[in-house]
Design an enzyme around this catalytic site. Structure first.
Site, PDB file in Angstrom:
ATOM      1  N   LYS A 168      41.812  39.816  45.921  1.00 47.29           N
ATOM      2  CA  LYS A 168      42.303  38.638  46.641  1.00 47.29           C
ATOM      3  C   LYS A 168      42.726  39.043  48.051  1.00 47.29           C
ATOM      4  CE  LYS A 168      42.065  36.132  42.842  1.00 47.29           C
ATOM      5  NZ  LYS A 168      41.089  35.046  42.657  1.00 47.29           N
ATOM      6  N   HIS A 286      30.112  36.019  35.537  1.00 44.01           N
ATOM      7  CA  HIS A 286      31.132  35.035  35.893  1.00 44.01           C
ATOM      8  C   HIS A 286      30.561  33.656  35.590  1.00 44.01           C
ATOM      9  CE1 HIS A 286      33.871  32.521  38.143  1.00 44.01           C
ATOM     10  NE2 HIS A 286      34.634  33.561  38.424  1.00 44.01           N
TER      11      HIS A 286
END
Length: 476
Positions: A168, A286
């Site tokens: 992040k 994902h």
């Protein structure tokens, strides 16, 4: 009843697509569809219409059916049950002969089952809830490139969940700073870090630069800790040729794992799974975009079906829900997803949304991934709901730690090891979880800070996708 061969339009139920006396064969592919017929359309006709339009039928009688053994190739709707406490909805059970499908092709399977029926006018809504894939068809697929057991042996990590984190912010970092995040998280105690679904090769960070800096971070962290580490390098790209180029470069750099997105499509996923097995690289998937068709209860495709397709396709990891995190995840429904991915033999269990028995015929399991809004203070809940064979990914719960990224990773590792130790000693870790964490935090400043920061954070929203037989809103 009309003659089957009269020219013109005949109700599907009168053309052989409704067969309440049909006994499914062991080799049949079975589907459970949630149907919401238009007003005035009987559920038997709606179920027959789905069977017909997903197999051999068209809107009118065609004489060329006589050139085939049409009774063999017709899908058969053999049962229609009302959905409990939901007026206007039924579960239609449909059997498809195995000869309708190309071997080892998710693309062909899905083109038949979901390809042409979801916009069908006689239905207000349609959802594919579950499938029974027969052993005869399962054995035509490669299955996971490695599977749970082989992955653990590859990594040398046993007896506990695997720890990870998504880097992040997921967009905007330079390659060098991105690599710094990876190094700090792995050095602090995580097993894996990962790219997020929308990191590919953007102007702020091209894929080759990211791969180089991430693998430098992985190698340095391995040297510092003596543990095998990895970073999920996302090789998703606009063409298969570009994906192969990126994957080959990742393998040349020594990466133990690469990553793809669900959005690349079923054929591309199967192709990458074959590459992953051939190159001895773990394949992470994902589930980007799945919520557009899995979340709503009356229309789309259940994630338990996607889980089955992806196990056949050959991925080693797939995101499958957390129960306690920020994303959709009813406890019983999520348990059904995890069973579908991990178990060798599954019994029908409507409390988990499982409509059929499923045998995987020794096909390896897929490691579920739990990510999205989880933190160290939930460790006892995560292990209780999700078990041991799972990857717990603490993105914000690592990188958002007030003391830094390495401290965030350390907090998660200490919390996990404290909980596993308690479990192994026979302690009721779920009931005693807060006390176990408090005791561990008294000896570790990083965990103490994590609990002080996020200890009261929960995401207790009612789930939209719950089993019909029990009311089970997310409750952590």
């Amino acid at each position: 009843m009309a003659d089957r061969w009269n020219a013109g339009v005949i109700p599907y139920a009168e053309m052989g697509y409704w067969q309440p006396d049909y006994e499914p064969k062991d080799t049949d592919i079975l589907c459970a569809f949630r149907i919401t017929p238009q007003d005035g359309v009987p559920p038997e006709e709606a179920g027959a219409a789905v069977a017909g339009e997903s197999s051999t039928a068209t809107w009118t009688v065609v004489w060329t059916d006589r050139l085939t053994t049409f009774e063999h190739y017709q899908a058969k709707c053999y049962k229609v049950d009302p959905v409990p406490n939901t007026p206007g909805q039924w579960i239609a059970y449909i059997a498809y002969d195995i000869d309708l499908f190309e071997e080892a092709s998710i693309a062909n399977l899905t083109s038949s089952i979901i390809g042409n029926v979801f916009g069908f006018k006689p239905l207000k809504a349609l959802r594919l809830e579950d499938m029974r894939i027969p052993t005869h068809y399962v054995k035509t697929f490669q299955g996971p490139a490695h599977g749970i057991v082989m992955e653990r042996e590859h990594l040398g990590k046993f007896g506990r969940p695997i720890l990870g984190a998504t880097t992040k912010p997921k967009l905007g970092l330079s390659a060098r700073n991105y690599g710094r995040v990876v190094y700090e998280a792995l050095r602090g105690g995580l097993d894996f870090t990962k790219d997020d679904e929308n990191i590919n090769s953007q102007p702020f960070m091209r894929w080759r630069d990211r791969f180089l800096f991430c693998m430098e971070a992985v190698n340095r962290a391995q040297a510092a800790t003596g543990e095998i580490k990895g970073h999920y390098l996302n090789v998703t790209a606009g063409t298969m040729e570009e994906m192969y180029e990126r994957a080959n470069f990742a393998a040349e750099l020594g990466s133990v794992i690469v990553m793809i997105d669900l959005t690349i499509g079923y054929t591309a996923i199967q192709s990458m799974a074959k590459w992953a097995r051939d190159n001895n690289v773990i394949l992470h998937l994902h589930r980007a975009g799945h919520g557009t068709y899995t979340r709503q209860k009356n229309h789309g495709v259940s994630f338990r079906v996607i889980s089955k397709w992806m196990r056949l396709a050959g991925v080693d990891h797939i995101h499958a829900g957390t129960v306690v995190g920020k994303l959709e995840g009813d406890p019983m429904t999520t348990a059904g997803f995890y069973d579908t991915l991990r178990k060798d033999s599954i019994k029908a269990d409507l409390s988990k949304g499982l409509y059929f028995d499923q045998e995987w015929a020794s096909m390896p399991g897929v490691m579920p991934v739990a990510s999205g809004g989880i933190h160290a203070g939930q460790m006892h809940q995560l292990i209780h709901y999700l078990g041991e064979d799972v990857i717990l990914q603490f993105g914000g719960g690592t990188i958002g730690h007030p003391m830094g990224i390495a401290a965030g990773a350390e907090a998660n590792r200490v919390a996990l090891e404290a909980m596993i130790k308690a479990r192994n000693e026979g302690v009721d870790y779920y009931k005693e979880g807060p006390e176990i964490l408090k005791k561990a935090a008294s000896r570790n400043r990083a965990l103490d800070t994590a609990l002080a920061t996020w200890g009261d954070i929960t995401f207790n929203y009612e789930s939209t996708d719950t089993p019909d037989v029990v009311a089970t809103p997310t409750n952590a």
